[in-house]
Design a protein around this motif. Structure first.
Motif, PDB file in Angstrom:
ATOM      1  N   GLY A 244       0.830  -1.212   0.000  1.00 59.95           N
ATOM      2  CA  GLY A 244       0.000   0.000   0.000  1.00 59.95           C
ATOM      3  C   GLY A 244       0.860   1.257   0.000  1.00 59.95           C
ATOM      4  O   GLY A 244       0.574   2.212  -0.715  1.00 59.95           O
ATOM      5  N   HIS A 245       1.938   1.228   0.789  1.00 58.09           N
ATOM      6  CA  HIS A 245       2.876   2.358   0.832  1.00 58.09           C
ATOM      7  C   HIS A 245       3.493   2.584  -0.551  1.00 58.09           C
ATOM      8  O   HIS A 245       3.529   3.719  -1.045  1.00 58.09           O
ATOM      9  CB  HIS A 245       3.955   2.076   1.888  1.00 58.09           C
ATOM     10  CG  HIS A 245       5.128   3.006   1.841  1.00 58.09           C
ATOM     11  ND1 HIS A 245       5.279   4.071   2.699  1.00 58.09           N
ATOM     12  CD2 HIS A 245       6.205   3.034   1.014  1.00 58.09           C
ATOM     13  CE1 HIS A 245       6.398   4.719   2.398  1.00 58.09           C
ATOM     14  NE2 HIS A 245       6.988   4.108   1.380  1.00 58.09           N
ATOM     15  N   GLU A 246       3.980   1.505  -1.173  1.00 54.99           N
ATOM     16  CA  GLU A 246       4.626   1.645  -2.491  1.00 54.99           C
ATOM     17  C   GLU A 246       3.613   2.109  -3.539  1.00 54.99           C
ATOM     18  O   GLU A 246       3.943   2.906  -4.419  1.00 54.99           O
ATOM     19  CB  GLU A 246       5.276   0.327  -2.924  1.00 54.99           C
ATOM     20  CG  GLU A 246       6.347  -0.197  -1.963  1.00 54.99           C
ATOM     21  CD  GLU A 246       7.471   0.793  -1.711  1.00 54.99           C
ATOM     22  OE1 GLU A 246       7.686   1.671  -2.566  1.00 54.99           O
ATOM     23  OE2 GLU A 246       8.107   0.708  -0.639  1.00 54.99           O
ATOM     24  N   LEU A 247       2.390   1.605  -3.461  1.00 55.01           N
ATOM     25  CA  LEU A 247       1.334   2.076  -4.364  1.00 55.01           C
ATOM     26  C   LEU A 247       1.086   3.559  -4.160  1.00 55.01           C
ATOM     27  O   LEU A 247       0.776   4.287  -5.100  1.00 55.01           O
ATOM     28  CB  LEU A 247       0.047   1.284  -4.131  1.00 55.01           C
ATOM     29  CG  LEU A 247       0.048  -0.149  -4.690  1.00 55.01           C
ATOM     30  CD1 LEU A 247      -1.022  -0.985  -4.007  1.00 55.01           C
ATOM     31  CD2 LEU A 247      -0.160  -0.138  -6.206  1.00 55.01           C
ATOM     32  N   GLY A 248       1.248   4.018  -2.900  1.00 58.79           N
ATOM     33  CA  GLY A 248       1.089   5.438  -2.598  1.00 58.79           C
ATOM     34  C   GLY A 248       2.056   6.276  -3.422  1.00 58.79           C
ATOM     35  O   GLY A 248       1.660   7.258  -4.055  1.00 58.79           O
ATOM     36  N   HIS A 249       3.336   5.870  -3.443  1.00 62.68           N
ATOM     37  CA  HIS A 249       4.318   6.602  -4.259  1.00 62.68           C
ATOM     38  C   HIS A 249       3.851   6.662  -5.720  1.00 62.68           C
ATOM     39  O   HIS A 249       3.980   7.677  -6.389  1.00 62.68           O
ATOM     40  CB  HIS A 249       5.681   5.901  -4.217  1.00 62.68           C
ATOM     41  CG  HIS A 249       6.428   6.093  -2.942  1.00 62.68           C
ATOM     42  ND1 HIS A 249       6.721   7.327  -2.441  1.00 62.68           N
ATOM     43  CD2 HIS A 249       6.962   5.194  -2.069  1.00 62.68           C
ATOM     44  CE1 HIS A 249       7.407   7.191  -1.312  1.00 62.68           C
ATOM     45  NE2 HIS A 249       7.554   5.906  -1.064  1.00 62.68           N
ATOM     46  N   TYR A 250       3.317   5.542  -6.176  1.00 63.03           N
ATOM     47  CA  TYR A 250       2.927   5.433  -7.588  1.00 63.03           C
ATOM     48  C   TYR A 250       1.705   6.303  -7.887  1.00 63.03           C
ATOM     49  O   TYR A 250       1.720   7.137  -8.792  1.00 63.03           O
ATOM     50  CB  TYR A 250       2.638   3.967  -7.907  1.00 63.03           C
ATOM     51  CG  TYR A 250       2.458   3.685  -9.377  1.00 63.03           C
ATOM     52  CD1 TYR A 250       3.559   3.532 -10.210  1.00 63.03           C
ATOM     53  CD2 TYR A 250       1.189   3.554  -9.930  1.00 63.03           C
ATOM     54  CE1 TYR A 250       3.400   3.280 -11.560  1.00 63.03           C
ATOM     55  CE2 TYR A 250       1.018   3.301 -11.279  1.00 63.03           C
ATOM     56  CZ  TYR A 250       2.124   3.159 -12.086  1.00 63.03           C
ATOM     57  OH  TYR A 250       1.962   2.910 -13.424  1.00 63.03           O
ATOM     58  N   HIS A 324       7.654  12.824   0.852  1.00 59.73           N
ATOM     59  CA  HIS A 324       6.958  11.811   0.058  1.00 59.73           C
ATOM     60  C   HIS A 324       6.753  10.523   0.840  1.00 59.73           C
ATOM     61  O   HIS A 324       5.712   9.872   0.731  1.00 59.73           O
ATOM     62  CB  HIS A 324       7.756  11.514  -1.221  1.00 59.73           C
ATOM     63  CG  HIS A 324       7.666  12.607  -2.246  1.00 59.73           C
ATOM     64  ND1 HIS A 324       8.521  12.688  -3.311  1.00 59.73           N
ATOM     65  CD2 HIS A 324       6.820  13.661  -2.356  1.00 59.73           C
ATOM     66  CE1 HIS A 324       8.211  13.739  -4.054  1.00 59.73           C
ATOM     67  NE2 HIS A 324       7.183  14.344  -3.487  1.00 59.73           N
ATOM     68  N   GLU A 325       7.763  10.146   1.613  1.00 61.98           N
ATOM     69  CA  GLU A 325       7.642   8.910   2.398  1.00 61.98           C
ATOM     70  C   GLU A 325       6.492   9.015   3.410  1.00 61.98           C
ATOM     71  O   GLU A 325       5.736   8.080   3.609  1.00 61.98           O
ATOM     72  CB  GLU A 325       8.953   8.601   3.117  1.00 61.98           C
ATOM     73  CG  GLU A 325      10.105   8.242   2.194  1.00 61.98           C
ATOM     74  CD  GLU A 325       9.795   7.044   1.300  1.00 61.98           C
ATOM     75  OE1 GLU A 325       9.013   6.162   1.696  1.00 61.98           O
ATOM     76  OE2 GLU A 325      10.338   7.008   0.179  1.00 61.98           O
ATOM     77  N   ARG A 326       6.389  10.193   4.030  1.00 60.34           N
ATOM     78  CA  ARG A 326       5.314  10.380   5.006  1.00 60.34           C
ATOM     79  C   ARG A 326       3.948  10.278   4.299  1.00 60.34           C
ATOM     80  O   ARG A 326       3.014   9.641   4.794  1.00 60.34           O
ATOM     81  CB  ARG A 326       5.501  11.749   5.686  1.00 60.34           C
ATOM     82  CG  ARG A 326       4.438  12.215   6.644  1.00 60.34           C
ATOM     83  CD  ARG A 326       4.107  11.272   7.765  1.00 60.34           C
ATOM     84  NE  ARG A 326       5.241  10.734   8.497  1.00 60.34           N
ATOM     85  CZ  ARG A 326       5.879  11.334   9.491  1.00 60.34           C
ATOM     86  NH1 ARG A 326       5.530  12.535   9.874  1.00 60.34           N
ATOM     87  NH2 ARG A 326       6.855  10.737  10.122  1.00 60.34           N
ATOM     88  N   SER A 369      16.882   9.721   3.575  1.00 57.46           N
ATOM     89  CA  SER A 369      15.889   9.844   2.496  1.00 57.46           C
ATOM     90  C   SER A 369      14.513   9.427   2.991  1.00 57.46           C
ATOM     91  O   SER A 369      13.496   9.693   2.359  1.00 57.46           O
ATOM     92  CB  SER A 369      16.293   8.968   1.316  1.00 57.46           C
ATOM     93  OG  SER A 369      16.357   7.622   1.720  1.00 57.46           O
ATOM     94  N   HIS A 370      14.468   8.739   4.129  1.00 53.05           N
ATOM     95  CA  HIS A 370      13.215   8.318   4.751  1.00 53.05           C
ATOM     96  C   HIS A 370      13.166   8.896   6.164  1.00 53.05           C
ATOM     97  O   HIS A 370      14.215   9.074   6.771  1.00 53.05           O
ATOM     98  CB  HIS A 370      13.143   6.784   4.845  1.00 53.05           C
ATOM     99  CG  HIS A 370      13.007   6.121   3.508  1.00 53.05           C
ATOM    100  ND1 HIS A 370      13.953   6.230   2.513  1.00 53.05           N
ATOM    101  CD2 HIS A 370      12.030   5.327   3.001  1.00 53.05           C
ATOM    102  CE1 HIS A 370      13.560   5.545   1.454  1.00 53.05           C
ATOM    103  NE2 HIS A 370      12.402   4.987   1.712  1.00 53.05           N
ATOM    104  N   PRO A 371      11.983   9.179   6.695  1.00 57.72           N
ATOM    105  CA  PRO A 371      11.942   9.604   8.096  1.00 57.72           C
ATOM    106  C   PRO A 371      12.519   8.469   8.959  1.00 57.72           C
ATOM    107  O   PRO A 371      12.343   7.299   8.622  1.00 57.72           O
ATOM    108  CB  PRO A 371      10.440   9.780   8.378  1.00 57.72           C
ATOM    109  CG  PRO A 371       9.773   9.849   7.043  1.00 57.72           C
ATOM    110  CD  PRO A 371      10.627   9.058   6.106  1.00 57.72           C
TER     111      PRO A 371
HETATM  112 ZN   LIG Z   1       8.629   4.766   0.307  1.00 54.85          ZN
END
Ligand SMILES: [Zn+2]
Length: 392
Positions: A244-250, A324-326, A369-371
């Motif tokens: 779901g997280h990766e789909l979020g980026h997409y 973006h990660e958040r 690059s990530h929180p």
């Molecule tokens: Zn991510």
């Protein structure tokens, strides 16, 4: 060692192990050394006149013809840099990962991957570098605008080509073996509005014990990619959140936004090169052994100036990435409503990747690059997702 099962409700971030702290601290030293080498090495090649000598050799072999001279100069310079950096690359990419129990890679695979990377790098350079060099000759005052304008289509092409043609050179991409989990992954994708994606399981366990996943491509190349290490480590519930997280980026268009931002920054970086290169050439040209940026011997100068620019803007790029990660975390939570699976997935990630959950401010500013995982779990513990609110 399996981490203790955490009860439903807020998830506790465990303190990092002594080994993780050592990995983190030595990682900071390595980061500084790699950055220094990235600046000192092109500078040394430049100021010693080696770059000009290699170009002279290349021009001799190529009888002075433009394209063969350019490619041969590129190949020789790449080879020199590769050989000089090999001991550090071997230590960081192989010895150290094994010493910390993060790698299961055989030496032969590491060597093969390094050589493949070298060849891909030279071929890619040979395919594109003639463009700025021709533009430098044709339009010495405006080359940076024209080159910058080509950055966007170039980055887009790289983004489309890499997952389909480059990534499979290094690892086996197969269908997912767990068919019921594959169906669940596709269901999450459909829920996010992503239809017609293929699910791939990558055999990354031959390289690393670290875990990862991503969603990329368009049309027929649309794909959800899961490392086999992740599937071996996370529960189906946790995997669903990660997907779901990766789909979020997409879905949120982060990749395309990054391309637009990178293209704009490329124009700025090339302008900065244009604005400073003449002064550098006027002052040090005699030592460099060339006096025009259009000379293929200028590659290390371009590299040096672009590295300085990249280093200067990297905190801003990292901040954007963390933003973006958040957003992707929030997207994943809204999709699943499964805060517990999300938070425990991060705890599992922390333990698997030897992450330090609450690093210092300097680390976050210059490297993250990530929180930090601690912040991500705190956020998840406090977040009331749309799915949750609707269910109540
Ligand atoms: Zn991510």
């Amino acid at each position: 060692m399996e981490p203790p099962i955490q009860p439903e409700g807020p998830v506790v971030v465990p303190a990092p192990s002594e080994k993780a702290v050592r990995y983190h601290r030595s990682g900071n030293v390595i980061w500084a050394v790699e950055h220094l080498v990235g600046l000192v090495l092109p500078a040394a090649i430049l100021f010693s006149g080696l770059s000009a000598r290699l170009r002279t050799i290349a021009a001799g072999v190529a009888h002075g013809r433009f394209y063969p001279t350019l490619v041969l100069t590129l190949a020789l310079l790449t080879l020199v840099m590769f050989v000089v950096q090999l001991p550090l690359a071997f230590y960081v990419g192989y010895r150290r990962e094994h010493a910390y129990g993060l790698s299961s890679q055989r030496l032969g695979k590491w060597i093969a991957d390094e050589l493949k990377g070298l060849i891909v790098g030279v071929l890619l350079g040979a395919a594109v570098l003639w463009v700025p060099y021709l533009l430098l000759r044709a339009s010495p005052e405006r080359w940076w605008i024209w080159t910058g304008a080509l950055a966007l289509p170039f980055f887009a092409l790289v983004l489309l080509v890499t997952p389909v043609f480059i990534a499979p050179l290094f690892n086996k991409f197969g269908p997912m073996r767990d068919k019921s989990l594959e169906a669940e992954v596709l269901a999450v994708a459909a829920q996010a509005g992503v239809e017609g994606a293929r699910v791939f399981e990558v055999e990354k366990s031959v390289d690393t014990k670290k875990v990862n996943a991503y969603v990329t491509g368009v049309g027929k190349t649309k794909r959800i990619v899961l490392w086999d290490t992740l599937l071996g480590r996370l529960t189906p519930r946790q995997t669903r959140f990660v997907v779901g997280h990766e789909l979020g980026h997409y879905v949120l268009g982060h990749v395309w936004l990054n391309i637009v931002v990178s293209s704009a920054l490329t124009v700025a970086a090339l302008w900065a090169v244009h604005a400073t290169a003449d002064a550098a050439l006027a002052r040090f040209g005699a030592r460099f052994g060339f006096d025009r940026l259009a000379d293929p011997a200028s590659m290390p100068l371009l590299m040096l100036l672009l590295s300085l620019f990249a280093t200067a803007i990297s905190p801003a790029m990292l901040a954007l990435s963390r933003h973006h990660e958040r957003a992707a975390d929030r997207f994943g939570l809204d999709l699943s409503g499964d805060n517990h699976a999300a938070a425990t997935a991060f705890v599992a990630l922390q333990e698997q990747n030897l992450a330090v959950p609450r690093p210092g401010r300097l680390y976050k500013f210059f490297r993250a690059s990530h929180p930090p995982i601690g912040e991500r779990v705190d956020f998840i513990n406090a977040y009331r997702s749309r799915a949750r609110v609707a269910g109540e």
